[in-house]
Motif scaffolding. Structure first.
Motif, short mmCIF file in Angstrom:
data_model
loop_
_atom_site.label_atom_id
_atom_site.label_comp_id
_atom_site.label_asym_id
_atom_site.label_seq_id
_atom_site.Cartn_x
_atom_site.Cartn_y
_atom_site.Cartn_z
N GLY A 53 0.82 -1.21 0.00
CA GLY A 53 0.00 0.00 0.00
C GLY A 53 0.85 1.25 0.00
O GLY A 53 1.70 1.43 0.87
N ALA A 57 0.60 6.43 4.53
CA ALA A 57 1.22 5.58 5.56
C ALA A 57 2.36 4.76 4.95
O ALA A 57 3.49 4.78 5.44
CB ALA A 57 0.18 4.65 6.18
N GLY A 58 2.07 4.05 3.86
CA GLY A 58 3.06 3.15 3.27
C GLY A 58 4.24 3.90 2.67
O GLY A 58 5.40 3.55 2.91
N PHE A 80 0.22 4.30 -10.46
CA PHE A 80 0.29 5.71 -10.03
C PHE A 80 0.64 6.61 -11.19
O PHE A 80 1.31 6.17 -12.12
CB PHE A 80 1.34 5.84 -8.92
CG PHE A 80 0.76 5.77 -7.54
CD1 PHE A 80 -0.23 4.85 -7.23
CD2 PHE A 80 1.20 6.62 -6.54
CE1 PHE A 80 -0.76 4.77 -5.95
CE2 PHE A 80 0.67 6.55 -5.26
CZ PHE A 80 -0.30 5.64 -4.96
N GLY A 87 -11.05 13.78 1.45
CA GLY A 87 -11.41 15.20 1.46
C GLY A 87 -10.26 16.10 1.03
O GLY A 87 -10.44 17.29 0.78
N ALA A 201 -0.13 -1.57 4.86
CA ALA A 201 -0.51 -0.15 4.75
C ALA A 201 -1.55 -0.03 3.63
O ALA A 201 -1.56 0.92 2.87
CB ALA A 201 0.72 0.70 4.46
N ALA A 207 -5.72 -5.48 3.43
CA ALA A 207 -5.62 -6.65 2.55
C ALA A 207 -4.54 -7.63 3.00
O ALA A 207 -4.76 -8.85 2.96
CB ALA A 207 -5.35 -6.19 1.12
N ILE A 314 -17.92 2.06 4.07
CA ILE A 314 -17.11 2.04 5.30
C ILE A 314 -17.76 1.08 6.28
O ILE A 314 -18.92 1.26 6.67
CB ILE A 314 -17.00 3.46 5.88
CG1 ILE A 314 -16.18 4.31 4.88
CG2 ILE A 314 -16.32 3.46 7.24
CD1 ILE A 314 -16.29 5.77 5.06
C1 LIG Z 1 -14.88 10.28 3.03
C2 LIG Z 1 -13.48 10.43 3.53
C3 LIG Z 1 -12.90 11.69 3.58
C4 LIG Z 1 -11.63 11.85 4.10
N1 LIG Z 1 -11.07 13.10 4.14
C5 LIG Z 1 -9.86 13.29 4.71
C6 LIG Z 1 -9.28 14.57 4.77
O1 LIG Z 1 -9.81 15.55 4.25
N2 LIG Z 1 -8.08 14.71 5.39
C7 LIG Z 1 -7.43 13.63 5.95
O2 LIG Z 1 -6.35 13.82 6.52
N3 LIG Z 1 -7.95 12.39 5.87
C8 LIG Z 1 -9.14 12.19 5.27
N4 LIG Z 1 -9.66 10.94 5.16
C9 LIG Z 1 -8.88 9.81 5.68
C10 LIG Z 1 -7.69 9.51 4.76
O3 LIG Z 1 -8.13 9.35 3.44
C11 LIG Z 1 -7.00 8.24 5.25
O4 LIG Z 1 -6.83 8.30 6.65
C12 LIG Z 1 -5.64 8.07 4.60
O5 LIG Z 1 -5.77 7.94 3.21
C13 LIG Z 1 -4.96 6.82 5.17
O6 LIG Z 1 -3.77 6.57 4.48
P1 LIG Z 1 -3.23 5.09 4.30
O7 LIG Z 1 -1.92 5.23 3.63
O8 LIG Z 1 -3.33 4.37 5.56
O9 LIG Z 1 -4.28 4.37 3.34
P2 LIG Z 1 -4.75 4.73 1.86
O10 LIG Z 1 -4.54 6.14 1.56
O11 LIG Z 1 -6.12 4.16 1.75
O12 LIG Z 1 -3.74 3.90 0.94
C14 LIG Z 1 -3.81 2.51 0.87
C15 LIG Z 1 -3.20 2.07 -0.45
O13 LIG Z 1 -3.14 0.64 -0.45
C16 LIG Z 1 -3.45 0.19 -1.75
N5 LIG Z 1 -3.91 -1.21 -1.67
C17 LIG Z 1 -5.11 -1.68 -1.27
N6 LIG Z 1 -5.13 -3.03 -1.36
C18 LIG Z 1 -3.92 -3.42 -1.80
C19 LIG Z 1 -3.33 -4.68 -2.09
N7 LIG Z 1 -3.98 -5.86 -1.96
N8 LIG Z 1 -2.03 -4.70 -2.51
C20 LIG Z 1 -1.33 -3.54 -2.66
N9 LIG Z 1 -1.86 -2.32 -2.42
C21 LIG Z 1 -3.13 -2.25 -1.99
C22 LIG Z 1 -4.52 1.17 -2.23
O14 LIG Z 1 -4.60 1.18 -3.63
C23 LIG Z 1 -4.03 2.49 -1.64
O15 LIG Z 1 -3.23 3.22 -2.55
C24 LIG Z 1 -10.91 10.74 4.59
C25 LIG Z 1 -11.48 9.46 4.50
C26 LIG Z 1 -12.75 9.30 3.97
C27 LIG Z 1 -13.33 7.91 3.88
#
Ligand SMILES: Cc1cc2nc3c(=O)[nH]c(=O)nc-3n(C[C@H](O)[C@H](O)[C@H](O)COP(=O)(O)OP(=O)(O)OC[C@H]3O[C@@H](n4cnc5c(N)ncnc54)[C@H](O)[C@@H]3O)c2cc1C
Length: 430
Positions: A53, A57-58, A80, A87, A201, A207, A314
């Protein structure tokens, strides 16, 4: 909470003094991933780390570990750059992380908007404002598309020598007892990747943890969605410069903020049952539900959508189950999902990956496994804000409560500053 403090607190257990030789020997027999492993393998810069991911985070974890000389492979399902439901409000505290990661100036140069205040409005348009200046940072938040932000982080990781496989998903996990030994990545080609540490991540999909739990014989996770969220980009939105608008409507809430290239982000979330009742088509929901908010209706009058809707369901909020495999750790939304109205999900992803990087790169742990150390540090860093958000979420979806809360907070600057701080780290509010 600094990692130094965490290390001290995770030292001697059961009131016994820490004797490295005795504890390490005992733990080596007990666990594959134990303090000796932490020292000799995880602390070893030659350790191989697989991160699934490439959201904030990742990618940020990959950058931090690559900086310390770890051998990192970052596997991302999407090709990418890509648009992502969010948001796109990057809270002020995130900029310090971006500086550490070496991308702050690049991100600020991509045309995003500086956000100085967030206005929360009830359906009738009654509102209060929270200034970005009360949060730790440089006095402003940044609104920038995830297309640009995530691309920039991934490019930085590549530049530091991270092996990036995008358009590739983590499909299967192979294990030896309680440890993952390798993952199978499926893209244009199928590849098996061996590593010492694995990090999930993958966001709310979790996943990698779910794949590993299946191998460990864990129960499957299924459940009805609690909420549905939608996002698009629009042009000709009427919004005060430097302002993020958060508005409540019956059954949900949403946000509008300007991003780069003269566009604005519209993102909203509503109870799944309400969305189903209205037909679950985003344009219909926009007309029938979202635009019942006076703020939303006024901002969106005459606006044109320039991208397709993105939608996600969600299923849960808050902390996710701990991975069963001992060398698997979760970070970002895969570890805990904080409510979007706080605008701090990305911040939590950046903070969580810093916490984990500090633990992985540390070479001086007491007799605790890396998972135990991370869990304890995670609970200290994020426990309170997750509890506060859980209460606020329940209130946000009740009829009338957002309206009453907005009226009350409108006349209490101390109350709203306290609340803003409580959804973040303990030192966040000024
Ligand atoms: C409606 C909504 C609005 C939001 N608005 C905001 C905001 O305005 N500001 C804010 O700070 N946060 C906001 N958030 C929260 C924010 O989007 C997340 O907290 C943030 O994206 C988390 O980052 P992450 O890296 O953990 O996960 P993600 O950003 O979800 O990244 C995960 C990645 O893993 C990849 N992935 C998934 N499955 C696999 C797999 N099997 N193998 C390889 N890769 C995979 C995905 O393609 C993705 O790129 C919002 C969330 C929602 C639902």
């Amino acid at each position: 909470m600094s990692i130094r403090a965490a290390k001290v607190e995770t030292g001697p257990r059961n009131g016994r003094e820490y004797d490295p030789k005795i504890h390490e020997t005992v733990n080596v027999r007990r666990h594959r991933i134990d303090c000796l492993f932490v020292r000799t393998k995880i602390g070893d810069r030659a350790s191989r780390v697989v991160i699934a991911g490439a959201g904030p985070a990742g990618s940020s974890l990959a950058i931090r570990l690559a900086h310390y000389g770890f051998d990192v492979t970052l596997i991302e399902r999407e090709r990418f750059p890509r648009h992502k439901l969010c948001g796109e409000f990057i809270s002020p505290e995130s900029l310090g992380h971006f500086r550490d990661l070496g991308v702050r100036d690049d991100l600020l140069s991509l045309g995003g908007q500086r956000i100085y205040k967030t206005r929360f409005s009830n359906r009738k348009g009654r509102s209060f404002v929270i200034s970005s200046g009360i949060l730790n940072g440089e006095g402003f938040a940044l609104s920038l598309s995830r297309y640009e932000m995530d691309r920039c982080l991934m490019e930085r990781a590549k530049a530091l020598g991270v092996r990036v496989l995008d358009g590739t998903r983590v499909a299967n996990v192979m294990a030896d007892g309680e440890s993952i030994t390798r993952v199978e990545a499926v893209g244009d080609e199928r590849e098996t990747i061996i590593a010492d540490i694995f990090v999930d991540a993958t966001g709310r999909a979790s996943a990698l943890r779910k794949a590993a739990d299946r191998v460990a014989g864990g129960p499957g996770e299924a459940g009805k969605p609690l909420a549905i969220a939608f996002k698009t980009h629009l042009e000709s939105v009427r919004i005060e410069p430097g302002t993020c608008e958060i508005f409540f409507f019956p059954g949900g809430y949403g946000g509008i903020t300007s991003i780069e290239a003269g566009l604005a982000n519209l993102c909203f979330m509503m109870r799944a049952s309400k969305a189903r009742e209205l037909g679950a088509d985003a344009d219909v929901l926009l007309r029938k539900a979202v635009c019942q908010s006076r703020t939303a209706a006024s901002c969106l009058e005459g606006a044109d959508r320039v991208r397709d809707w993105l939608a996600v369901s969600i299923g849960s909020f808050g902390r996710t189950p701990r991975p069963r495999m001992r060398n698997l750790l979760s970070v970002g939304d895969a570890a805990a999902f904080i409510d979007p109205f706080t605008g701090s999900g990305m911040l939590m992803a950046l903070e969580g990956s810093k916490l984990l990087a500090d633990i992985i790169t540390s070479t001086s742990f007491g007799p605790v496994s890396i998972q135990e150390a991370y869990d304890a540090a995670f609970a200290r860093a994020f426990g309170r804000r997750l509890r506060v958000c859980s209460l606020l979420r329940r209130a946000a979806f009740l009829p009338m409560v957002p309206s009453i809360a907005i009226s009350l907070l409108g006349s209490s600057p101390r109350g709203r500053n306290y609340l803003a701080g409580a959804t973040r780290s303990e030192a966040a509010s000024g």
